[in-house]
Design a protein around this motif. Sequence first.
Motif, PDB file in Angstrom:
ATOM      1  N   CYS A   1      -5.436 -40.865  -0.161  1.00 31.15           N
ATOM      2  CA  CYS A   1      -5.312 -39.386   0.576  1.00 31.15           C
ATOM      3  C   CYS A   1      -6.534 -39.127   1.051  1.00 31.15           C
ATOM      4  N   ALA A   2      -6.506 -37.903   1.875  1.00 31.87           N
ATOM      5  CA  ALA A   2      -7.666 -37.232   2.565  1.00 31.87           C
ATOM      6  C   ALA A   2      -8.646 -36.946   1.728  1.00 31.87           C
ATOM      7  N   ALA A   3      -9.974 -36.818   2.205  1.00 34.71           N
ATOM      8  CA  ALA A   3     -11.032 -36.496   1.366  1.00 34.71           C
ATOM      9  C   ALA A   3     -10.776 -35.338   0.707  1.00 34.71           C
ATOM     10  N   ARG A   4     -10.353 -34.228   1.557  1.00 31.43           N
ATOM     11  CA  ARG A   4     -10.150 -32.977   1.239  1.00 31.43           C
ATOM     12  C   ARG A   4      -9.189 -32.680  -0.058  1.00 31.43           C
ATOM     13  N   ASP A   5      -8.422 -33.853  -0.209  1.00 29.39           N
ATOM     14  CA  ASP A   5      -7.392 -33.587  -1.215  1.00 29.39           C
ATOM     15  C   ASP A   5      -7.831 -34.420  -2.466  1.00 29.39           C
ATOM     16  N   VAL A   6      -9.062 -34.661  -2.450  1.00 30.10           N
ATOM     17  CA  VAL A   6      -9.885 -35.202  -3.868  1.00 30.10           C
ATOM     18  C   VAL A   6     -10.526 -33.913  -4.398  1.00 30.10           C
ATOM     19  N   LEU A   7     -10.600 -33.774  -5.706  1.00 27.67           N
ATOM     20  CA  LEU A   7     -11.482 -33.058  -6.502  1.00 27.67           C
ATOM     21  C   LEU A   7     -12.481 -33.554  -7.168  1.00 27.67           C
TER      22      LEU A   7
ATOM     23  N   ARG B   1     -13.346 -31.898  -2.099  1.00 30.52           N
ATOM     24  CA  ARG B   1     -13.748 -30.687  -2.925  1.00 30.52           C
ATOM     25  C   ARG B   1     -14.693 -30.663  -4.182  1.00 30.52           C
ATOM     26  N   GLY B   2     -15.109 -29.743  -4.568  1.00 27.83           N
ATOM     27  CA  GLY B   2     -15.991 -29.880  -5.614  1.00 27.83           C
ATOM     28  C   GLY B   2     -15.979 -28.815  -6.811  1.00 27.83           C
ATOM     29  N   ALA B   3     -15.701 -29.337  -8.038  1.00 25.67           N
ATOM     30  CA  ALA B   3     -15.610 -28.504  -9.350  1.00 25.67           C
ATOM     31  C   ALA B   3     -16.954 -28.634  -9.985  1.00 25.67           C
TER      32      ALA B   3
ATOM     33  N   PRO C   1     -19.759 -24.558  -5.018  1.00 24.17           N
ATOM     34  CA  PRO C   1     -18.279 -25.097  -5.729  1.00 24.17           C
ATOM     35  C   PRO C   1     -17.112 -24.611  -5.114  1.00 24.17           C
ATOM     36  N   ASP C   2     -15.997 -25.295  -4.967  1.00 26.54           N
ATOM     37  CA  ASP C   2     -14.842 -24.586  -4.686  1.00 26.54           C
ATOM     38  C   ASP C   2     -14.078 -23.887  -6.169  1.00 26.54           C
ATOM     39  N   LEU C   3     -14.618 -24.512  -7.169  1.00 26.63           N
ATOM     40  CA  LEU C   3     -13.958 -24.205  -8.321  1.00 26.63           C
ATOM     41  C   LEU C   3     -15.172 -24.351  -9.471  1.00 26.63           C
ATOM     42  N   VAL C   4     -14.890 -23.301 -10.487  1.00 24.37           N
ATOM     43  CA  VAL C   4     -16.058 -23.364 -11.543  1.00 24.37           C
ATOM     44  C   VAL C   4     -15.354 -23.490 -12.795  1.00 24.37           C
ATOM     45  N   ALA C   5     -15.754 -23.958 -13.894  1.00 31.49           N
ATOM     46  CA  ALA C   5     -15.027 -24.047 -15.104  1.00 31.49           C
ATOM     47  C   ALA C   5     -16.250 -24.177 -16.191  1.00 31.49           C
ATOM     48  N   ALA C   6     -16.164 -23.689 -17.405  1.00 30.60           N
ATOM     49  CA  ALA C   6     -17.107 -23.983 -18.328  1.00 30.60           C
ATOM     50  C   ALA C   6     -17.384 -25.500 -18.886  1.00 30.60           C
ATOM     51  N   ASP C   7     -16.220 -26.182 -19.077  1.00 28.17           N
ATOM     52  CA  ASP C   7     -16.244 -27.543 -19.364  1.00 28.17           C
ATOM     53  C   ASP C   7     -14.997 -28.066 -18.886  1.00 28.17           C
ATOM     54  N   VAL C   8     -14.845 -29.448 -19.453  1.00 30.12           N
ATOM     55  CA  VAL C   8     -13.482 -30.206 -19.154  1.00 30.12           C
ATOM     56  C   VAL C   8     -12.288 -29.345 -19.682  1.00 30.12           C
TER      57      VAL C   8
END
Lengths: 227, 227
Positions: free
Chosen positions: A165-171, A189-191, A207-214
């Motif tokens: 896939c395109a780079a932008r479709d990988v997180l 993209r980066g989380a 980052p495009d997305l933030v979470a506390a952990d997995v």
Amino acid sequence: MRPTGIAFDAFGTLFDLAGLGPWLERAVGGYRDEVLAGFSARLVPWTWHATAARRYRPFPEIAALALRSAAAEAGAELSEDEAAEVAKGLTELPPLPGVAEGLEELGRDGHRMAVLSNGTSGGVHALVEGAGLRERFEHLLAADDVGAFKPAPEVYAMAGRAFDCAARDVLLVSAHAWDVAGARQYGLRGAWLHRGSTLAPVLGEEPDLVAADVSGLPRALREASAV
Amino acid sequence: MRPTGIAFDAFGTLFDLAGLGPWLERAVGGYRDEVLAGFSARLVPWTWHATAARRYRPFPEIAALALRSAAAEAGAELSEDEAAEVAKGLTELPPLPGVAEGLEELGRDGHRMAVLSNGTSGGVHALVEGAGLRERFEHLLAADDVGAFKPAPEVYAMAGRAFDCAARDVLLVSAHAWDVAGARQYGLRGAWLHRGSTLAPVLGEEPDLVAADVSGLPRALREASAV
């Protein structure tokens, strides 16, 4: 955002570097915590140095050099053989809390997943299999396969190729702001997993997305997809 | 060892980054020391990151990003314009103690000298001229001329080309062990200025020569040549 594929950093994101503790205990005894701190401060910048100098060496070799330097600074004895022995611990680290549950939930949500690590192929396989997580991942991608460390473009390029896939479709998911910055600069993209710390973007890349952990990632992804 | 040419690192080796203090004082007031410390911790690793990612940006741009990140961490306000203004201070830093005397003595000993800096050509010229040191150097070489930062091979390669000699006949002088390591990996020799600190070699690369500071270099070179 519904990525075609999710690529996880390994060290410090899926697996706990503090797992080197017992290996260090055997090698340097009471200096263990001091050497671990000095090692952690050197390891990542030295991989950047090696890539910038175009003097790539596999992760366990850089780790052994960083261990010996940290030991010397702490005033502890650590021979070349002992350092190489401690570096073997990098293939037996425990998963961080919430990793198994988070990956299971992401799998239920239909996400395709990979590991994209600065380690060696053998080391990443050993880590993932040792933690009983092999079935979660379609691909185990290691920096050693391309002879450079993140943030080199050729490392991030492996993810798009693996998922076709395109780079932008990988997180790219990482607990390291520098890794998120590298991924975004390349076009992924980066989380970022904050683990309770305050965001300090590297080189201005947010980052495009933030979470506390997995374990918090599935919900964050569902919410982002719903927007 | 009698090198054909001596190449000096600029920031932290010839010039004092603490000279940014008054610029920071104007921009962030009481946060000055905290921001300077956070800035110093980011600046060099971020140049490695940029080179490893092949996302080169000139030194003042990386410095401004590092200043804003350090300010954010410290809880201080620093706009993009203010950060760019502080980064201008990188062209007006004072020389470190002993630099003028050491360079004069090296000149009397017949050494040919250059600056080999991670800065821009304009910035390095301003620094050297502002300190009244222009006549000491045959060449002012800047990373910006090749679009990569040390330890990239193309930066160190400029020194041998400038002195028209083999890499091993150039002595790189730096207060930074990572710079000495990069120079030696490329094939230059490396002198490390310890400034009272204990040697912590980077990636296992030991310096060829050690002196306390620039004023101690002429004697260290004479002693090494006599062996």
